[in-house]
Motif scaffolding. Structure first.
Motif, PDB file in Angstrom:
ATOM      1  N   TRP A  26       0.828  -1.198   0.000  1.00  0.00           N
ATOM      2  CA  TRP A  26       0.000   0.000   0.000  1.00  0.00           C
ATOM      3  C   TRP A  26       0.871   1.260   0.000  1.00  0.00           C
ATOM      4  O   TRP A  26       0.562   2.239  -0.676  1.00  0.00           O
TER       5      TRP A  26
ATOM      6  N   THR B 171      -0.552  -0.198  -6.796  1.00  0.00           N
ATOM      7  CA  THR B 171      -1.657  -1.083  -7.157  1.00  0.00           C
ATOM      8  C   THR B 171      -2.966  -0.348  -7.409  1.00  0.00           C
ATOM      9  O   THR B 171      -3.963  -0.975  -7.732  1.00  0.00           O
ATOM     10  N   GLY B 172      -2.978   0.939  -7.256  1.00  0.00           N
ATOM     11  CA  GLY B 172      -4.200   1.700  -7.489  1.00  0.00           C
ATOM     12  C   GLY B 172      -4.977   1.944  -6.214  1.00  0.00           C
ATOM     13  O   GLY B 172      -5.019   1.103  -5.318  1.00  0.00           O
TER      14      GLY B 172
ATOM     15  N   GLU C 283      -8.283   2.285  -5.656  1.00  0.00           N
ATOM     16  CA  GLU C 283      -9.475   1.468  -5.435  1.00  0.00           C
ATOM     17  C   GLU C 283      -9.118   0.089  -4.891  1.00  0.00           C
ATOM     18  O   GLU C 283      -9.796  -0.436  -3.996  1.00  0.00           O
ATOM     19  N   TRP C 284      -8.051  -0.514  -5.447  1.00  0.00           N
ATOM     20  CA  TRP C 284      -7.629  -1.834  -4.962  1.00  0.00           C
ATOM     21  C   TRP C 284      -7.212  -1.750  -3.504  1.00  0.00           C
ATOM     22  O   TRP C 284      -7.564  -2.611  -2.691  1.00  0.00           O
ATOM     23  N   GLU C 285      -6.467  -0.677  -3.156  1.00  0.00           N
ATOM     24  CA  GLU C 285      -6.007  -0.524  -1.774  1.00  0.00           C
ATOM     25  C   GLU C 285      -7.188  -0.359  -0.826  1.00  0.00           C
ATOM     26  O   GLU C 285      -7.209  -0.976   0.255  1.00  0.00           O
TER      27      GLU C 285
ATOM     28  N   GLY D  54     -10.152  -1.562  -1.208  1.00  0.00           N
ATOM     29  CA  GLY D  54     -10.791  -2.865  -1.068  1.00  0.00           C
ATOM     30  C   GLY D  54     -10.024  -3.784  -0.142  1.00  0.00           C
ATOM     31  O   GLY D  54     -10.622  -4.521   0.658  1.00  0.00           O
ATOM     32  N   GLN D  55      -8.705  -3.733  -0.231  1.00  0.00           N
ATOM     33  CA  GLN D  55      -7.877  -4.564   0.632  1.00  0.00           C
ATOM     34  C   GLN D  55      -7.960  -4.115   2.090  1.00  0.00           C
ATOM     35  O   GLN D  55      -8.051  -4.945   2.991  1.00  0.00           O
TER      36      GLN D  55
ATOM     37  N   LYS E 218     -11.155  -5.249   3.554  1.00  0.00           N
ATOM     38  CA  LYS E 218     -11.200  -6.690   3.780  1.00  0.00           C
ATOM     39  C   LYS E 218     -10.380  -7.118   4.984  1.00  0.00           C
ATOM     40  O   LYS E 218     -10.829  -7.935   5.791  1.00  0.00           O
TER      41      LYS E 218
ATOM     42  N   ASP F  84      -7.787 -14.683  -3.033  1.00  0.00           N
ATOM     43  CA  ASP F  84      -7.152 -13.738  -2.114  1.00  0.00           C
ATOM     44  C   ASP F  84      -6.670 -14.458  -0.852  1.00  0.00           C
ATOM     45  O   ASP F  84      -7.180 -15.520  -0.487  1.00  0.00           O
TER      46      ASP F  84
END
Length: 270
Positions: A31, A36-37, A39-41, A43-44, A47, A88
């Motif tokens: 991160w 990685t972008g 939005e992806w961060e 989401g991670q 989660k 994942d």
């Protein structure tokens, strides 16, 4: 060792990889790199940090389980099937089974398959008598030394899970490829069976009038060259494992080629 079928061990699998603290260090480094972008961060973080479904990397469960992630089997890097494990990172409590949607999760059976890929068997170059140079119509005895021709085992384990599997290869037969159609094998099938940990029988004085239990008889000279005799050992593969009944895996084969010079027997009539 090469399987006698198209079978190959799994290209990837899931197994324990991180404690809660290790996963935090791993993901926060990604991160922080901002590679990685956004939005992806988000989401991670949702989660693994914000409780959907995990909170704060499951630190409250430290010592009670592990984060599982995918591994690629050594030697299978670049294989398209190495990308099959695309789930994942997920948590598994100690003593619990991995989720059903992770069919490649490590197990005793999978450990046995991975161990199969690491089996190394001894050379299958047979001992010949006569050695190197033989004569037309003279039975050539072939055998493998019992000292090296014996079962070979490899054990794979995951200590964190308390599981292991041992895969064993046991030699069962040797196929003799004489290298020319102008030859006969002993036995006629060309397949010599293992008996008392040995294939064939060593030649000794006094056996010249006997047919060898394993060998070849060349019917034509090799001229100025030689014939390529190939001995291929068939290995029966089986395994045993922790909390698993074990069983058979596909047979394996390993061969070696050696040169045999065949000469005509010269006779002089007066």
């Amino acid at each position: 060792m090469t399987s006698t079928t198209t079978w190959t061990p799994p290209a990837c699998y899931y197994a324990p990889k991180y404690t809660p603290e290790q996963l935090q260090k791993y993901l926060e480094a990604i991160w922080g790199a901002e590679s990685t972008g956004h939005e992806w961060e988000l989401g991670q973080r949702k989660k693994y940090v914000d409780g959907d479904p995990y909170k704060d990397f499951n630190k409250d469960k430290a010592g009670k389980g592990y984060w599982w992630d995918s591994y690629v089997t050594p030697g299978r890097e670049g294989d398209p099937h190495a990308l099959d494990c695309d789930k994942d990172i997920f948590w598994v409590d100690k003593g619990e089974a991995p989720p059903a949607d992770a069919p490649q999760a490590i197990s005793a059976r999978m450990l046995a398959e991975l161990a199969y890929a690491e089996i190394r068997v001894p050379s299958t170059e047979v001992t010949l008598a006569p050695a190197g140079v033989t004569k037309v119509n003279l039975p050539t005895w072939a055998w493998l030394d019992a000292a090296t021709f014996k079962p070979v085992s490899v054990t794979a384990s995951v200590p964190l899970l308390g599981i292991s599997a041992t895969t064993t290869a046991e030699p069962v037969s040797v196929r003799i490829d004489r290298g020319t159609a102008d030859a006969e094998t002993y036995p006629a099938s060309g397949v010599c069976q293992v008996a008392s940990g040995r294939v064939g029988e060593p030649y000794a004085k006094g056996k010249a009038d006997r047919e060898p239990p394993c060998g070849v008889r060349y019917l034509r000279s090799s001229g100025t060259g030689s014939y390529r005799l190939t001995a291929t050992v068939t290995w029966h593969i089986h395994w045993t494992g922790t909390n698993a009944p074990g069983g058979d895996l596909p047979d394996g084969a390993f061969g070696a080629t050696q040169q045999v010079v065949v000469q005509e027997i010269q006779a002089v009539n007066r």
